[in-house]
Enzyme design. Structure first.
Site, PDB file in Angstrom:
ATOM      1  N   THR A  89     -34.771  14.066 -95.246  1.00  0.00           N
ATOM      2  CA  THR A  89     -34.934  14.738 -93.984  1.00  0.00           C
ATOM      3  C   THR A  89     -35.203  13.850 -92.667  1.00  0.00           C
ATOM      4  O   THR A  89     -35.886  12.575 -93.083  1.00  0.00           O
ATOM      5  CB  THR A  89     -36.134  15.615 -93.907  1.00  0.00           C
ATOM      6  OG1 THR A  89     -35.787  16.680 -94.916  1.00  0.00           O
ATOM      7  CG2 THR A  89     -36.267  16.343 -92.540  1.00  0.00           C
ATOM      8  N   SER A 116     -35.684  -3.275 -87.272  1.00  0.00           N
ATOM      9  CA  SER A 116     -36.848  -2.443 -87.357  1.00  0.00           C
ATOM     10  C   SER A 116     -37.349  -2.105 -85.832  1.00  0.00           C
ATOM     11  O   SER A 116     -37.250  -3.121 -84.749  1.00  0.00           O
ATOM     12  CB  SER A 116     -37.691  -3.454 -88.218  1.00  0.00           C
ATOM     13  OG  SER A 116     -39.134  -2.764 -88.270  1.00  0.00           O
ATOM     14  N   ALA A 117     -37.736  -0.818 -85.553  1.00  0.00           N
ATOM     15  CA  ALA A 117     -38.311  -0.506 -84.195  1.00  0.00           C
ATOM     16  C   ALA A 117     -39.447  -0.814 -84.004  1.00  0.00           C
ATOM     17  O   ALA A 117     -39.863  -1.145 -82.873  1.00  0.00           O
ATOM     18  CB  ALA A 117     -38.309   1.219 -84.129  1.00  0.00           C
ATOM     19  N   HIS A 118     -40.317  -1.361 -84.897  1.00  0.00           N
ATOM     20  CA  HIS A 118     -41.834  -1.651 -84.467  1.00  0.00           C
ATOM     21  C   HIS A 118     -41.956  -3.300 -83.955  1.00  0.00           C
ATOM     22  O   HIS A 118     -42.845  -3.455 -83.408  1.00  0.00           O
ATOM     23  CB  HIS A 118     -42.747  -1.416 -85.514  1.00  0.00           C
ATOM     24  CG  HIS A 118     -42.749  -2.345 -86.838  1.00  0.00           C
ATOM     25  ND1 HIS A 118     -43.638  -3.564 -86.837  1.00  0.00           N
ATOM     26  CD2 HIS A 118     -42.013  -2.155 -87.780  1.00  0.00           C
ATOM     27  CE1 HIS A 118     -43.453  -4.107 -88.120  1.00  0.00           C
ATOM     28  NE2 HIS A 118     -42.426  -3.593 -88.737  1.00  0.00           N
ATOM     29  N   CYS A 142     -52.736 -15.204 -98.927  1.00  0.00           N
ATOM     30  CA  CYS A 142     -53.813 -15.425 -99.884  1.00  0.00           C
ATOM     31  C   CYS A 142     -53.309 -15.325-101.214  1.00  0.00           C
ATOM     32  O   CYS A 142     -52.591 -14.141-101.817  1.00  0.00           O
ATOM     33  CB  CYS A 142     -54.860 -14.154 -99.583  1.00  0.00           C
ATOM     34  SG  CYS A 142     -56.000 -14.846 -98.375  1.00  0.00           S
ATOM     35  N   ALA A 167     -36.638  -2.377 -91.723  1.00  0.00           N
ATOM     36  CA  ALA A 167     -35.842  -3.325 -92.085  1.00  0.00           C
ATOM     37  C   ALA A 167     -35.906  -3.676 -93.812  1.00  0.00           C
ATOM     38  O   ALA A 167     -35.000  -3.897 -94.412  1.00  0.00           O
ATOM     39  CB  ALA A 167     -35.992  -4.583 -91.402  1.00  0.00           C
ATOM     40  N   THR A 168     -36.941  -3.386 -94.287  1.00  0.00           N
ATOM     41  CA  THR A 168     -37.214  -3.567 -95.595  1.00  0.00           C
ATOM     42  C   THR A 168     -36.270  -2.872 -96.571  1.00  0.00           C
ATOM     43  O   THR A 168     -35.558  -3.209 -97.388  1.00  0.00           O
ATOM     44  CB  THR A 168     -38.583  -3.466 -96.158  1.00  0.00           C
ATOM     45  OG1 THR A 168     -39.547  -4.487 -95.500  1.00  0.00           O
ATOM     46  CG2 THR A 168     -38.837  -3.657 -97.784  1.00  0.00           C
ATOM     47  N   ASN A 217     -39.425 -15.147 -88.556  1.00  0.00           N
ATOM     48  CA  ASN A 217     -40.577 -14.515 -88.073  1.00  0.00           C
ATOM     49  C   ASN A 217     -41.813 -15.462 -87.918  1.00  0.00           C
ATOM     50  O   ASN A 217     -42.494 -15.179 -87.141  1.00  0.00           O
ATOM     51  CB  ASN A 217     -41.192 -13.408 -89.071  1.00  0.00           C
ATOM     52  CG  ASN A 217     -40.957 -13.580 -90.498  1.00  0.00           C
ATOM     53  OD1 ASN A 217     -39.766 -14.192 -90.997  1.00  0.00           O
ATOM     54  ND2 ASN A 217     -41.879 -13.390 -91.193  1.00  0.00           N
TER      55      ASN A 217
HETATM   56  N1  PLP Z   1     -37.269  -9.211 -91.732  1.00  0.00           N
HETATM   57  C1  PLP Z   1     -38.182  -9.786 -90.776  1.00  0.00           C
HETATM   58  C2  PLP Z   1     -37.628 -11.225 -90.314  1.00  0.00           C
HETATM   59  C3  PLP Z   1     -39.460  -9.510 -90.409  1.00  0.00           C
HETATM   60  O1  PLP Z   1     -40.260 -10.174 -89.346  1.00  0.00           O
HETATM   61  C4  PLP Z   1     -39.795  -8.159 -90.972  1.00  0.00           C
HETATM   62  C5  PLP Z   1     -41.261  -7.666 -90.612  1.00  0.00           C
HETATM   63  O2  PLP Z   1     -42.073  -8.397 -90.426  1.00  0.00           O
HETATM   64  C6  PLP Z   1     -39.083  -7.596 -91.905  1.00  0.00           C
HETATM   65  C7  PLP Z   1     -37.811  -7.958 -92.222  1.00  0.00           C
HETATM   66  C8  PLP Z   1     -39.565  -6.318 -92.440  1.00  0.00           C
HETATM   67  O3  PLP Z   1     -39.511  -5.284 -91.627  1.00  0.00           O
HETATM   68  P1  PLP Z   1     -39.903  -3.752 -91.677  1.00  0.00           P
HETATM   69  O4  PLP Z   1     -41.428  -3.923 -91.382  1.00  0.00           O
HETATM   70  O5  PLP Z   1     -39.358  -2.852 -90.841  1.00  0.00           O
HETATM   71  O6  PLP Z   1     -39.792  -3.549 -93.264  1.00  0.00           O
END
Ligand code: PLP
Length: 380
Positions: A237, A196-198, A324, A69-70, A148
């Site tokens: 790729t 984001s998949a994770h 931190c 997602a970043t 989050n």
């Molecule tokens: N946006 C939100 C709300 C998130 O919680 C996170 C990951 O913690 C991200 C973006 C970033 O995702 P990624 O780890 O896939 O870059």
């Protein structure tokens, strides 16, 4: 180990691992290669793209695979930055993930004006203010679907319409929403969305950018250059195992029991009630007056070090809210936006449930948490 930090990341589901396995060293060909082995990999990517698209209520060609997602979010902001003639105002919410806030800050450094939308004490964007600050000068509005840290859910459709009425594009960070609430690119009327998949039991390092209408409708210069993969928006790729894993995780989302989110919310509420019952006025539950993700519970435990709780709690993993900075702790920008003081971050614990969390685990965790809180208080 009892894992209560699902908003940070989730374990890869066994079914996802199994789906990915052949694409490391058996069907390992480059998905862009024209030979038969390449076509096998390309076919696996196409299947995964359909699975992701279906999950998001989008069309397959609207899904651009990225590293997460970043990267998806950065692509949107970089695209705008590269536009030769454009409006130069951006609106983001004050409680966005750093992926959005830092991208907006980059554009600010380059001369864009950035408005950071305040939220109510319950963590929801103030729509009256949004209506005032989104103007015909606004190029892009970016608001997350769910937070989050505190799990609050934003009125996405309402904000999308405000953006579109002003002629601006609308981007949604939907990372935390996927799998925890209904997600629909169609119903949300958004132009771009990051995933984001994770966070949904898929692998790390793979995600997607939804682009309404697909790469052909991308409105700005393409920020990344290279081969033509992903319609030229994400050249390089393809990460076939990761993409297949993402697809498998989406497929699992579609097939899981319908009442899974309700059950998680019931368990979360149980823990919340128990903690509120024990600590009463010494505890503040954040965001519980607004719509919230069913798996998220964030609490201020007054005058109690969250770090001590984390380091003393038995067999359990949970999160804190402070970041931190050298030796000192600072309250997160999310809590500050909610009106909390600079020092409260030290007293915040973040609990987020996995889909698989059981009543038994919650009961054990509640006991361990109580012991850890009481220990931390004695050590104060
Ligand atoms: N946006 C939100 C709300 C998130 O919680 C996170 C990951 O913690 C991200 C973006 C970033 O995702 P990624 O780890 O896939 O870059």
């Amino acid at each position: 180990m009892l894992y209560f930090d699902a908003n940070a990341t989730t374990p890869c589901a066994p079914e996802v691992l199994e789906a990915m396995r052949p694409y490391w060293n058996t069907s390992f060909a480059n998905a862009s290669s024209p030979h038969r082995a390449g076509r096998v990999a390309a076919q696996a990517v196409a299947v995964a793209r359909r699975a992701v698209a279906e999950c998001l209520d989008a069309r397959p060609h609207e899904i651009i695979f990225t590293s997460g997602a970043t990267e998806s979010t950065n692509l949107v902001f970089w695209g705008l930055l590269l536009a030769p003639r454009t409006r130069r105002h951006i609106v983001v919410s004050a409680i966005e993930h750093k992926a959005v806030l830092e991208s907006a800050a980059l554009l600010e450094e380059q001369g864009f004006e950035v408005t950071r939308l305040p939220v109510t004490p319950d963590g929801v964007v103030d729509l009256n203010i949004a209506a005032r600050v989104i103007t015909p000068e606004t190029a892009l509005v970016s608001v997350q679907a769910a937070n989050n840290e505190i799990g609050t859910i934003q009125p996405i459709l309402h904000i999308a319409r405000l953006a579109h009425q002003a002629g601006a594009f609308f981007h949604v960070d939907a990372v935390q929403a996927l799998g925890k609430m209904p997600v629909s690119m169609l119903d949300w009327e958004c132009d771009f969305a990051s995933f984001s998949a994770h966070k949904i039991y898929g692998p790390k390092g793979i995600g997607a950018l939804f682009v309404k209408g697909g790469p052909m409708r991308w409105p700005w210069p393409r920020p990344l250059r290279g081969g033509g993969q992903e319609g030229g928006l994400r050249p390089g790729t393809l990460n076939v195992p990761g993409i297949v894993g993402f697809g498998a995780a989406c497929e699992m989302l579609r097939q899981r029991p319908a009442d899974i989110l309700e059950n998680i919310a019931t368990l979360r509420d149980l823990l919340e009630k128990k903690m509120a019952g024990i600590y009463r006025d010494d505890i503040i539950i954040i965001g519980n007056e607004s719509l919230r993700l069913p798996n998220t519970l964030t609490m201020v435990i007054k005058n109690t070090s969250a770090e001590l709780i984390l380091s003393t709690i038995k067999n359990s993993i949970l999160g804190t809210s402070s970041a931190c900075m050298g030796n000192s702790k600072i309250t997160s920008h999310v809590l500050k936006a909610l009106g909390f003081t600079d020092s409260v971050g030290e007293n915040v614990i973040r609990i987020s449930f996995l889909e698989s969390t059981t009543l038994d685990e919650v009961s054990q965790f509640a006991n361990f948490l109580q012991i850890a809180i009481d220990t931390a208080r004695k050590m104060r």
